[in-house]
Design an enzyme around this catalytic site. Sequence first.
Site, PDB file in Angstrom:
ATOM      1  N   PRO A 244     -58.590  -7.349 -75.655  1.00  0.00           N
ATOM      2  CA  PRO A 244     -58.721  -8.659 -76.315  1.00  0.00           C
ATOM      3  C   PRO A 244     -59.162  -9.699 -75.285  1.00  0.00           C
ATOM      4  O   PRO A 244     -58.508  -9.887 -74.259  1.00  0.00           O
ATOM      5  CB  PRO A 244     -57.304  -8.939 -76.831  1.00  0.00           C
ATOM      6  CG  PRO A 244     -56.690  -7.587 -76.987  1.00  0.00           C
ATOM      7  CD  PRO A 244     -57.244  -6.778 -75.851  1.00  0.00           C
ATOM      8  N   HIS A 245     -60.278 -10.353 -75.548  1.00  0.00           N
ATOM      9  CA  HIS A 245     -60.901 -11.261 -74.575  1.00  0.00           C
ATOM     10  C   HIS A 245     -60.302 -12.655 -74.730  1.00  0.00           C
ATOM     11  O   HIS A 245     -60.663 -13.406 -75.626  1.00  0.00           O
ATOM     12  CB  HIS A 245     -62.410 -11.293 -74.808  1.00  0.00           C
ATOM     13  CG  HIS A 245     -63.171 -11.857 -73.666  1.00  0.00           C
ATOM     14  ND1 HIS A 245     -64.541 -11.957 -73.660  1.00  0.00           N
ATOM     15  CD2 HIS A 245     -62.764 -12.361 -72.483  1.00  0.00           C
ATOM     16  CE1 HIS A 245     -64.949 -12.486 -72.520  1.00  0.00           C
ATOM     17  NE2 HIS A 245     -63.879 -12.756 -71.787  1.00  0.00           N
ATOM     18  N   GLN A 246     -59.388 -13.008 -73.795  1.00  0.00           N
ATOM     19  CA  GLN A 246     -58.671 -14.276 -73.903  1.00  0.00           C
ATOM     20  C   GLN A 246     -59.229 -15.360 -72.989  1.00  0.00           C
ATOM     21  O   GLN A 246     -59.139 -16.539 -73.304  1.00  0.00           O
ATOM     22  CB  GLN A 246     -57.195 -14.070 -73.547  1.00  0.00           C
ATOM     23  CG  GLN A 246     -56.484 -13.036 -74.407  1.00  0.00           C
ATOM     24  CD  GLN A 246     -55.081 -12.817 -73.929  1.00  0.00           C
ATOM     25  OE1 GLN A 246     -54.179 -13.594 -74.218  1.00  0.00           O
ATOM     26  NE2 GLN A 246     -54.880 -11.759 -73.159  1.00  0.00           N
TER      27      GLN A 246
END
Length: 743
Positions: free
Chosen positions: A65-67
């Site tokens: 998940p690209h935070q």
Amino acid sequence: MTLTGTIALCILAAYVAGALWQKVRLGITLHQALLYLPLKLAYRIDDSRMRDARKAEAPVVYVVPHQSRLDPALMLSLLPEDTLHILDEASARSHWLEPWRELARTIVFNAEHVFVSRRLVRVLKGKGRLAVYLPDEVEPDVKAFRLFRAVAHIAHRADAKVVPIFIGGSRNLPFSLTPREKAPRKWFPRLTIAAMEPATISELMARNVTQPARASNALFDRIAEARFCASDPRRSLFLAVRDAALRTGASYPILEDPISGKLSYRKLFIGARLLGLHLASVTAPGEAVGVLLPNSNGLVATLMGLASGSRVAAMINYTAGPAAVTAAVRTAPIRIIVSSRKFIEKANLDDIVAAAEKGSARILWLEDILKQASIMDRIAAALFWRWPVHAQDASKPAIILFTSGTEGSPKAVVLSGRNVVANAMQAEARISIGKDDLLLNVLPAFHSFGLTGGIVLPLVAGVRLYLYPSPLHYKQIPEVAAKLRPTIMFGTDSFLVGYARTAKNDDFSSLRFVVAGAEPVKADTRQVWRDRFGAEIIEGYGLTEAAPVVSVNTATHSRDGTVGRLLPGMKMRLEPVEGIAQGGQLQLQGPNLMLGYINPESPGVLQPLGEGWHDTGDIVTVDREGFITIAGRARRFAKIAGEMVSLGAVEALAHALWPEEQHAAVAVPDKRRGERVVLVTTAGEADASQLRQFAKASEASELILPHDIIKTAELPRLGTGKIDYGAVRRLAIEQLGSGEAAA
């Protein structure tokens, strides 16, 4: 120059030595270690699970998940150098990321083509590795969820293992991709990298208890587990809330009630330390201390004070009646109860205080404790609010709640700090909430839903919380909502029906959603809230023994009539039940499951749950997508002439015919057939022949027709709003004995 050169060489040598240690410890290359070391030092990264993630046998897909903009740099430093990273356009072009992009192969993300390309399947079938960066959304929209389907499809076709990786704390970095109003920024937060064990999509799909799950749902659930694991659910309640205060800001106004006004995290903890020190002077660590307070700032400060001192907060249900309070005090057992004179006087609870004293408990008044605090005590509390009064152990008892007793004697449920914090983190990994939300909680804290969902969750998630003292104020609560403009609200079907009757159409229009539990949500309740307020009711399921949330619907994973899907970190299985063809009796495992019971027969003695499965006593069915439908309590089935009849189905039939009324079905003994079903209803026009005709027109089974109908002005209810089935059954037996049932 010689000294400067020597110092520079020493620094360089130390840096290289540190990089070599990272290389050996994690199994990465020296080039990776040299670029990873400054990130490791700056963010104090817990990367203990990355070595196993690197060892995952190819073909493998790492799903991240690209935070934040930092995530690709971390993954390029830590994943095997032969991994193909699929980057978004910004990461692919960033000049500062150039040194890290040299560590592995990268291609630019293309939402239209990259995930349907056969090239990726060929890479995996050639024993390759992929790193895919998906949008960081707890509840992804339809467009984002297409990416989950695409990744799952590619991994499934290539029979590749999937390793979700979640970087806890990354969304709070200054270069986070989450809007600032949703996530507070911090320059150097501690990061925790959670990497799940490798598993193929087929293996993940097979975890569904009835039939293989959909590939996309299986992947989505696995990522939610990684998100949950990165939240460090092992912390005690005090430390979890303290960490939220440090992350969100000590001056952030986190709490409010109608009497005391707003409290910041700092003021909350100052009050908690004052209370904690006083209570620690009159009780022992691990001792149960009663809490007899309404929803208020004082209640939360008391809870945090007890948590700070490693005392156990025993939540007294003051609506249960004097006898139940005396039994609770003796069962726990409780020597000291914290309460408020103003509350007791205003709520007219002198009989409850007398009942507590009858059980040998002594009342400590909040007003007196605060008056006794000296100026030096207050100064010390202001200086040392970050630190607990006593050493913390999240595995020890922290909360005692008493079951509702809808079908028998209440039992004391003992929860650890880890149970409660884990459940809040599980909910946060499934429901999208943030700093820009305002949660209105009207449910009492002696109800597990009101305690964990309505107090602990917002405190550990940094969500502003407004506490209203009673859910029974049907006229005032809509007015409060109209003024506050909350975005989230918790409630039960009974309460929501009451609020809708008195509310104006715009009173609840600010709500994003309402989380409902404790009892089934009727279809017309859901429709009324949709049509009048534009608010979606997301129904969940829980039990006190699970702290309490077990499953919940969400914005993107929702199905009316169900209680949603299992929370991350939990396992379930269905035990067959004689006479029931579909579904089975639900059993659970998970970090939120209680430590055990304390029974009235053995006061103070914990009967541990152990490592086994907890039998919920509920009969459920589970579909392919993992949605759980509650058929009813095992005790809420009647066995009539060998056939199992759901009392919930009897109630649903009656409600369909008389939707404006309240109905409760119970089973009573019958000499000829073993048991018979009695419908107790507020419908004055209720008629057995009319119900029989309606059932026939609805093609409902004749088995669910009640044998008797009893009319009453009002159904008995518990303080939580749930129907008191024990009282209903006693009413039915009494009425049948006097011959007042309608045939």
